[in-house]
Design an enzyme around this catalytic site. Sequence first.
Site, mmCIF file in Angstrom:
data_model
loop_
_atom_site.group_PDB
_atom_site.id
_atom_site.type_symbol
_atom_site.label_atom_id
_atom_site.label_comp_id
_atom_site.label_asym_id
_atom_site.label_seq_id
_atom_site.Cartn_x
_atom_site.Cartn_y
_atom_site.Cartn_z
ATOM 1 N N LYS A 26 -1.930 0.872 14.734
ATOM 2 C CA LYS A 26 -1.825 1.664 13.505
ATOM 3 C C LYS A 26 -2.754 1.104 12.438
ATOM 4 O O LYS A 26 -2.750 -0.113 12.246
ATOM 5 C CB LYS A 26 -0.377 1.605 13.030
ATOM 6 C CG LYS A 26 -0.101 2.326 11.751
ATOM 7 C CD LYS A 26 1.306 2.080 11.292
ATOM 8 C CE LYS A 26 1.482 2.725 9.934
ATOM 9 N NZ LYS A 26 2.733 2.416 9.334
ATOM 10 N N LYS A 46 -0.636 -3.694 13.501
ATOM 11 C CA LYS A 46 -0.573 -2.856 12.297
ATOM 12 C C LYS A 46 -1.435 -3.503 11.228
ATOM 13 O O LYS A 46 -1.203 -4.644 10.818
ATOM 14 C CB LYS A 46 0.867 -2.726 11.819
ATOM 15 C CG LYS A 46 0.993 -1.944 10.517
ATOM 16 C CD LYS A 46 2.434 -1.682 10.159
ATOM 17 C CE LYS A 46 2.539 -0.966 8.815
ATOM 18 N NZ LYS A 46 3.920 -0.689 8.446
#
Length: 337
Positions: free
Chosen positions: A261, A207
Amino acid sequence: MPDLLPPPGFPARRLRRLRRTPALRRLVAETALSVDDLVAPLFVADGLDAPRPVGSLPGVVQHTVDSLVVEARRLVGLGVPGVILFPLPRPEDKDATGSAALAPDGITMRAIGAVRSAVGDDLVVMADCCLDEFTDHGHCGVLDPGTGDVDNDATVELYADLAVVQATAGAQVIAPSGMMDGQVAAIRTALDRAGQTGTAVLAYAAKYASALYGPFREAADVTIVGGGDRKGYQQDYRNRREALAEVALDVAEGADMVMVKPALSYLDVLADVRAAVDVPVAAYHVSGEYAMVKAAAERGWIDGPAVALEQITAVKRAGADFVLTYFAAELAEVLGG
Ligand code: PBG
């Protein structure tokens, strides 16, 4: 000069033959995006009388618990297999440790419980396991009073407690998104100790600290104190190999699935991760990615639905088994259940 062209039997003449008709193209397509690949992120806010639209995410609302249940049922009808829930406290319930997240009859319990009792096993209910929505400073965990940085270990303890609350409420998948070291192992151990051995962990493994989360902060009513950012715990977007290290650790700690992400600016990372692990790989097409498509489409500059389909298909082509996207319902309508 026709005599300069390669003759029909040459490989150079082959490619367009298979693009001639829609049926031919369907037959040889390498990637098929399906409604089965979609997870819808949903926000649900405590203390609302009616759903509240999110200005920077057209079509997305902060739900009441009742409207959340209606939306969950609609998604089941559309054939969408999963949702990820973001419960939000009343603004006055935020505090330094995000304690409202864990409240026995708080929004976490009520929202997850209401959805599960409405849809049973027809929808995979995932819970984002993080504290930024609940802290008054907007960081993803508790702060070290000395340094002002997020205290990794104290935060991980709270994530473990939150994961147990979420699983007890009925979440089948816990998705830790705070990027704290050791969070997956701690959550797995806590779930097992609580008897929640069947609850899976989807790790937000790679992320990145991304400016593309901007509209999410409006949707989740999160402001980071002092104009701060998350660069001290989320990944630096200049780094690619580091994502593989993050993913390997999370799998070793017991992650059942891993996530990359955001999605579109990280397709190289997604392809790397897909090649490196055998567990299911997810990608999160985040708020800013959705907002950009919606904003350009509103101005008539692009064909929004066509771009959405192209983008989410590209995320699948790069290696995602499923995609968390605010386009889930819209795409499901196009793709059919
Ligand atoms: C953390 C969390 C965030 C998102 C998902 N989980 C915000 C952040 O890390 O700052 C962003 C999702 C999006 O932008 O759509 N609770």
